[in-house]
Scaffold this motif. Structure first.
Motif, PDB file in Angstrom:
ATOM      1  N   LYS A 121       0.848  -1.207   0.000  1.00  0.00           N
ATOM      2  CA  LYS A 121       0.000   0.000   0.000  1.00  0.00           C
ATOM      3  C   LYS A 121       0.879   1.251   0.000  1.00  0.00           C
ATOM      4  O   LYS A 121       0.517   2.291   0.563  1.00  0.00           O
ATOM      5  CB  LYS A 121      -0.942   0.006   1.202  1.00  0.00           C
ATOM      6  N   ALA A 147       3.386   7.024   1.094  1.00  0.00           N
ATOM      7  CA  ALA A 147       2.302   7.699   0.353  1.00  0.00           C
ATOM      8  C   ALA A 147       1.449   8.558   1.279  1.00  0.00           C
ATOM      9  O   ALA A 147       0.371   8.996   0.901  1.00  0.00           O
ATOM     10  CB  ALA A 147       1.429   6.675  -0.354  1.00  0.00           C
ATOM     11  N   ASN A 162      -0.811   9.738   4.688  1.00  0.00           N
ATOM     12  CA  ASN A 162      -1.902   9.154   5.480  1.00  0.00           C
ATOM     13  C   ASN A 162      -2.702   8.163   4.636  1.00  0.00           C
ATOM     14  O   ASN A 162      -2.980   8.410   3.464  1.00  0.00           O
ATOM     15  CB  ASN A 162      -2.825  10.269   5.960  1.00  0.00           C
ATOM     16  N   LEU A 175      -5.643   6.816   2.966  1.00  0.00           N
ATOM     17  CA  LEU A 175      -6.836   7.553   2.551  1.00  0.00           C
ATOM     18  C   LEU A 175      -8.121   6.816   2.952  1.00  0.00           C
ATOM     19  O   LEU A 175      -9.163   7.441   3.119  1.00  0.00           O
ATOM     20  CB  LEU A 175      -6.798   7.819   1.040  1.00  0.00           C
TER      21      LEU A 175
HETATM   22  N1  COA Z   1      -3.860   5.421   1.275  1.00  0.00           N
HETATM   23  C1  COA Z   1      -4.368   4.207   1.065  1.00  0.00           C
HETATM   24  N2  COA Z   1      -3.961   3.399   0.063  1.00  0.00           N
HETATM   25  C2  COA Z   1      -2.978   3.872  -0.735  1.00  0.00           C
HETATM   26  C3  COA Z   1      -2.410   5.134  -0.563  1.00  0.00           C
HETATM   27  C4  COA Z   1      -2.879   5.931   0.510  1.00  0.00           C
HETATM   28  N3  COA Z   1      -2.381   7.133   0.784  1.00  0.00           N
HETATM   29  N4  COA Z   1      -1.461   5.327  -1.506  1.00  0.00           N
HETATM   30  C5  COA Z   1      -1.453   4.207  -2.254  1.00  0.00           C
HETATM   31  N5  COA Z   1      -2.366   3.331  -1.792  1.00  0.00           N
HETATM   32  C6  COA Z   1      -2.680   1.999  -2.318  1.00  0.00           C
HETATM   33  C7  COA Z   1      -3.490   2.078  -3.603  1.00  0.00           C
HETATM   34  O1  COA Z   1      -4.881   2.224  -3.320  1.00  0.00           O
HETATM   35  C8  COA Z   1      -3.136   0.774  -4.253  1.00  0.00           C
HETATM   36  O2  COA Z   1      -3.886  -0.237  -3.634  1.00  0.00           O
HETATM   37  P1  COA Z   1      -4.462  -1.490  -4.522  1.00  0.00           P
HETATM   38  O3  COA Z   1      -3.233  -2.178  -5.048  1.00  0.00           O
HETATM   39  O4  COA Z   1      -5.224  -2.284  -3.532  1.00  0.00           O
HETATM   40  O5  COA Z   1      -5.311  -0.853  -5.607  1.00  0.00           O
HETATM   41  C9  COA Z   1      -1.674   0.560  -3.854  1.00  0.00           C
HETATM   42  O6  COA Z   1      -1.466   1.350  -2.697  1.00  0.00           O
HETATM   43  C10 COA Z   1      -0.701   1.000  -4.926  1.00  0.00           C
HETATM   44  O7  COA Z   1      -0.957   2.378  -5.214  1.00  0.00           O
HETATM   45  P2  COA Z   1      -0.819   2.995  -6.704  1.00  0.00           P
HETATM   46  O8  COA Z   1      -1.509   4.330  -6.696  1.00  0.00           O
HETATM   47  O9  COA Z   1      -1.303   1.978  -7.696  1.00  0.00           O
HETATM   48  O10 COA Z   1       0.768   3.152  -6.817  1.00  0.00           O
HETATM   49  P3  COA Z   1       1.586   4.103  -7.813  1.00  0.00           P
HETATM   50  O11 COA Z   1       2.991   3.617  -7.756  1.00  0.00           O
HETATM   51  O12 COA Z   1       0.913   4.223  -9.124  1.00  0.00           O
HETATM   52  O13 COA Z   1       1.529   5.566  -7.137  1.00  0.00           O
HETATM   53  C11 COA Z   1       1.598   7.136  -5.313  1.00  0.00           C
HETATM   54  C12 COA Z   1       2.146   5.817  -5.884  1.00  0.00           C
HETATM   55  C13 COA Z   1       2.142   7.302  -3.892  1.00  0.00           C
HETATM   56  C14 COA Z   1       2.046   8.307  -6.191  1.00  0.00           C
HETATM   57  C15 COA Z   1       0.060   7.063  -5.317  1.00  0.00           C
HETATM   58  O14 COA Z   1      -0.342   5.838  -4.719  1.00  0.00           O
HETATM   59  C16 COA Z   1      -0.636   8.175  -4.555  1.00  0.00           C
HETATM   60  O15 COA Z   1      -0.711   9.294  -5.040  1.00  0.00           O
HETATM   61  N6  COA Z   1      -1.169   7.850  -3.371  1.00  0.00           N
HETATM   62  C17 COA Z   1      -1.997   8.762  -2.602  1.00  0.00           C
HETATM   63  C18 COA Z   1      -1.133   9.780  -1.902  1.00  0.00           C
HETATM   64  C19 COA Z   1      -1.958  10.717  -1.068  1.00  0.00           C
HETATM   65  O16 COA Z   1      -2.793  11.441  -1.549  1.00  0.00           O
HETATM   66  N7  COA Z   1      -1.726  10.678   0.268  1.00  0.00           N
HETATM   67  C20 COA Z   1      -2.405  11.460   1.243  1.00  0.00           C
HETATM   68  C21 COA Z   1      -1.644  12.714   1.489  1.00  0.00           C
HETATM   69  S1  COA Z   1      -2.436  13.722   2.707  1.00  0.00           S
END
Ligand code: COA
Length: 258
Positions: free
Chosen positions: A21, A60, A62, A64
């Motif tokens: 995650k 990544a 908190n 979400l």
């Molecule tokens: N909370 C919960 N789950 C998360 C997460 C988060 N902040 N970030 C990533 N994940 C999970 C995804 O839902 C996915 O789960 P799944 O495989 O069950 O579908 C898995 O982690 C992989 O994430 P993915 O987005 O496919 O990876 P990526 O390499 O394409 O991108 C990031 C990586 C970090 C750029 C992207 O995941 C992202 O932008 N995450 C959210 C960041 C965010 O907004 N954080 C809160 C800040 S306040």
């Protein structure tokens, strides 16, 4: 457990370990980190602390799903919330904190660095503060500390647009101490922490307190103000749209909100 901790040669290492995650931080993980930092404060075996992720990603930010399903409901709830305990411990740590960032550091993954003493980043590290993009506001006193560090306009670009920025830029704005080759990052950060662990602990503590002391009260006030706004925004339709869109793997649509 999604946080690994170990104490070796005077150094406590706290490592995000939830790669499936992207090291997103759940309430249980904040609690583990808060407990580790609290225990370290009174443990003579700990003389320096390293916070790190994996080569692929720091964190990544908190989780979400936690934001969506388990937002703190009241001020009392919030004060006891694991994230608040973690922020309190990291922002009041008397012992030196070294961060090692490789890959993305999102949200609190970037703001927690403002409370570390030495911040090392791999060449490919990427920092982002997408609070506004998520319908939220900054936390961890970053709305005070980042403008102070980077200057208002540079901080505003990072906090208003929320776009990722490079390790080199993070160093230019003062967030990162040094950029290190990716393959060397974690060993280098540990070696720097071991250097700190070998120094007189009382001198380190006093020096850190003298550098930070005068700003602590203001930092606490700002963190409390941010917390109140953050809790309100967490319940907003904009934030719900942003979180839902993330899990539905689509772009959020904020056009219906004013
Ligand atoms: N909370 C919960 N789950 C998360 C997460 C988060 N902040 N970030 C990533 N994940 C999970 C995804 O839902 C996915 O789960 P799944 O495989 O069950 O579908 C898995 O982690 C992989 O994430 P993915 O987005 O496919 O990876 P990526 O390499 O394409 O991108 C990031 C990586 C970090 C750029 C992207 O995941 C992202 O932008 N995450 C959210 C960041 C965010 O907004 N954080 C809160 C800040 S306040």
């Amino acid at each position: 457990m999604s946080i690994l901790t170990r104490i070796e040669q005077g150094v406590l290492t706290i490592e995000f370990d939830r790669l499936d995650k992207k090291n997103a931080i759940t309430a249980a993980m904040y609690q583990q980190m808060a407990d580790a930092l609290r225990a370290a404060a009174t443990d003579d075996a700990v003389r320096a602390i390293v916070i790190r992720g994996k080569d692929e990603i720091f964190t990544a930010g908190n989780d979400l799903e936690d934001f969506l399903k388990r937002p703190p409901s009241s001020e009392e709830d919030a004060a006891k919330a694991p994230v608040f305990q973690f922020l309190h411990e990291i922002s009041h740590a008397a012992k030196p904190l070294v961060a090692a960032v490789s890959g993305p550091a999102v949200g609190i993954g970037t703001t927690l660095l403002l409370h570390c003493d030495l911040v090392y980043a791999a060449e490919g590290a990427r920092f982002s503060l997408p609070f506004v993009q998520l319908g939220l506001c900054p936390e961890a006193a970053s709305s005070l500390l980042l403008p102070r560090l980077a200057g208002y306009q540079r901080a505003a670009e990072k906090l208003l647009l929320g776009e990722p920025f490079s390790a080199q830029e993070a160093q230019q704005i003062g967030l990162v101490t040094r950029v290190v080759a990716g393959a060397e990052l974690h060993d280098f950060a540990l070696a720097q922490a071991r250097k700190l662990a070998a120094l007189p602990a009382s001198s380190l503590r006093e020096t850190k307190r003298l550098m930070k002391g005068a700003d602590t009260a203001q930092m606490e006030t700002q963190m409390a103000q941010e917390g109140a706004v953050f809790r309100r925004l967490l319940q907003s339709p904009e934030a719900k749209e942003a979180f839902t869109a993330f899990f539905e793997k689509r772009k959020p649509d904020f056009s219906r909100f004013n």
